[in-house]
Design an enzyme around this catalytic site. Structure first.
Site, mmCIF file in Angstrom:
data_model
loop_
_atom_site.group_PDB
_atom_site.id
_atom_site.type_symbol
_atom_site.label_atom_id
_atom_site.label_comp_id
_atom_site.label_asym_id
_atom_site.label_seq_id
_atom_site.Cartn_x
_atom_site.Cartn_y
_atom_site.Cartn_z
ATOM 1 C CG HIS A 1 29.921 31.362 40.046
ATOM 2 N ND1 HIS A 1 29.009 31.522 41.124
ATOM 3 C CD2 HIS A 1 30.679 32.615 40.067
ATOM 4 C CE1 HIS A 1 29.179 32.538 42.045
ATOM 5 N NE2 HIS A 1 29.967 33.222 41.352
ATOM 6 C CG ASP B 1 33.398 35.699 40.429
ATOM 7 O OD1 ASP B 1 32.786 34.542 40.841
ATOM 8 O OD2 ASP B 1 33.520 36.832 40.928
ATOM 9 C CG HIS C 1 36.036 37.415 44.513
ATOM 10 N ND1 HIS C 1 36.169 38.797 44.930
ATOM 11 C CD2 HIS C 1 34.608 37.357 43.720
ATOM 12 C CE1 HIS C 1 35.235 39.366 44.124
ATOM 13 N NE2 HIS C 1 34.367 38.549 43.646
ATOM 14 C CG HIS D 1 34.290 40.773 39.030
ATOM 15 N ND1 HIS D 1 32.841 41.194 39.525
ATOM 16 C CD2 HIS D 1 34.273 39.669 39.871
ATOM 17 C CE1 HIS D 1 32.205 40.646 40.260
ATOM 18 N NE2 HIS D 1 33.099 39.519 40.758
ATOM 19 C CE1 TYR E 1 29.670 34.177 36.782
ATOM 20 C CE2 TYR E 1 31.893 34.887 35.686
ATOM 21 C CZ TYR E 1 31.060 34.553 36.876
ATOM 22 O OH TYR E 1 31.710 34.816 38.036
ATOM 23 C CG HIS F 1 25.126 41.328 41.619
ATOM 24 N ND1 HIS F 1 25.075 41.225 40.487
ATOM 25 C CD2 HIS F 1 26.142 40.934 42.266
ATOM 26 C CE1 HIS F 1 26.607 40.873 40.175
ATOM 27 N NE2 HIS F 1 26.873 40.647 41.125
ATOM 28 C CD GLU G 1 30.492 39.846 43.818
ATOM 29 O OE1 GLU G 1 31.275 39.328 43.162
ATOM 30 O OE2 GLU G 1 29.267 40.452 43.832
ATOM 31 C CG ASP H 1 29.414 35.250 44.980
ATOM 32 O OD1 ASP H 1 29.965 36.148 45.286
ATOM 33 O OD2 ASP H 1 29.431 35.034 43.751
#
Ligand code: FEO
Length: 392
Positions: free
Chosen positions: A222, A163, A78, A144, A191, A24, A80, A82
């Site tokens: 990640h 994250d 989370h 986040h 990051y 993104h 999101e 991914d």
């Protein structure tokens, strides 16, 4: 598909996104991984999933350990995509599994998938007995996203913080000491600068909430799993949440016909002469997500632009917007540039710096058309003066 056992009966079953180059808007030149973890106990638990296009890779890894149909819980730390993007497909393989999520996660998953995922909401501080182990859940809102949650397994001293502490880095290796701190720090810094920075206060609270936990391994969502550099990473995060910088400068600039570039290099000379290391970041050749790592480290952020159509250059406009959102604090700012007939556009750069609470101890400089040798000498002197403030 290889699997990696982190702890007895706890496995990495994630996926490696070797080809990811843009997350993104954040350039990920080294790719990334989406880390999912499988815990095999009396109950079988999958913690997080992967981006949907890599679902098959994750499932192939799970199948080497257990029949996916036997999974009892999928933890969604989370929302999101991914990390949660494969949950609906996973649910088809294990229809009896409950999906564990936070209060805000429930809303987020429902808004994304608009289907019944058999969600079980866990309050912050609550735990789930899965046999020999207990999973503890701590909500870490805005680290986040509002839904963010971490999972802690006290019996294994293992923290799965999603994250937080992540790095975008695709590699065959899974552990920090197999790659080395230098590379991990570089990617963790980028990051943090591009994803986590605006939420420093919330990260500080989360670190406080996790401070009492006995941890000897951290499995972020990640990049590499931390087992040898946990202390180094926590120390870095402490510095980053405090907006702690180094006595150095970054000059971020773009130019139309070279005047702003010549001023940038005079400032560079002055700063170097004043004993301050400088990163030169032309917006023609550097991506804003790469520049953010320099911004995070540097006490002084110096921004130069030519004037076009009564405005800053579009590249500089994008940088200002990015900085406004990421909110680096406690910086020294300085604006410079050249103009043809409207000398007021540096006001946009100054306004961004003022909004973020940066100090501007040296007056901005905007030069008509092309700087002459005397003006360039003055610009260099400004670099020297800035160096004095940076080293104060
Ligand atoms: Fe916030 Fe890695 O997703």
């Amino acid at each position: 598909m290889n699997i990696v056992e982190l702890k007895p009966d706890i496995y990495w079953v994630g996926a490696i996104d070797w080809d990811l180059r843009n997350f993104h808007g954040y350039l990920t030149q080294r790719g990334s991984t989406y880390n999912a973890y499988l815990i095999v106990d009396e109950k079988i638990v999958l913690v997080d999933t992967v981006k949907s296009h890599l679902f098959d890779e994750m499932v192939a890894r799970i199948k080497r350990i257990v029949d996916p149909a036997k999974i009892d819980y999928i933890v969604s730390n989370h929302v999101e995509m991914d990390h949660s993007g494969s949950i609906p497909m996973m649910k088809e393989l294990c229809p009896n599994a409950k999906v564990i999520t936070s209060t805000r996660g429930e809303k987020g998953l429902n808004r994304h998938f608009k289907t019944d995922l058999d969600l079980q909401v866990m309050e912050s501080g609550s735990s789930l007995d899965i046999g020999k182990r207990t999973l503890q859940f701590v909500h870490v809102p805005m680290v986040h996203w509002p839904d963010s949650m971490v999972t802690y397994i006290p019996e294994d001293k293992l923290l799965l913080p999603n994250d937080a502490f992540g790095q975008h880095l695709a590699t065959h290796e899974r552990f920090d000491d197999e790659v080395g701190w230098h590379t991990i720090r570089e990617e963790a810094a980028k990051y943090y600068a591009n994803i986590v920075m605006p939420y420093g206060e919330q990260v500080k609270k989360a670190i406080g909430a996790l401070a009492g936990l006995d941890i000897d391994m951290i499995g972020p969502s990640h990049g590499l799993i931390l087992r040898s550099y946990i202390g180094d990473m926590l120390e870095q995060y402490q510095r980053w949440v405090d907006h702690d910088t180094e006595p150095r400068a970054v000059i971020i600039y773009d130019s139309m016909w070279g005047s702003t570039t010549s001023m940038a290099y005079k400032l560079y000379e002055g700063l170097l002469e004043g004993g301050v290391p400088v990163s030169m970041r032309s917006l023609k050749t550097n991506h804003i997500s790469d520049i953010m790592t320099d911004v995070m480290m540097s006490r002084a952020v110096i921004i130069g632009t030519a004037t076009i159509n009564n405005n800053v250059l579009p590249t500089v406009g994008a940088m200002l917007t990015y900085l406004k959102g990421l909110k680096p604090k406690k910086r020294i700012g300085f604006a410079f540039g050249s103009y043809g007939w409207n000398p007021r556009v540096l006001g946009d750069v100054e306004a961004m710096m003022d909004d973020l609470g940066w100090s501007r101890p040296v007056e901005s400089v905007n030069i008509n058309y092309v700087p002459d040798p005397e003006e360039l000498r003055e610009v260099k002197a400004m670099g020297l003066e800035l160096a004095r403030h940076i080293l104060e």
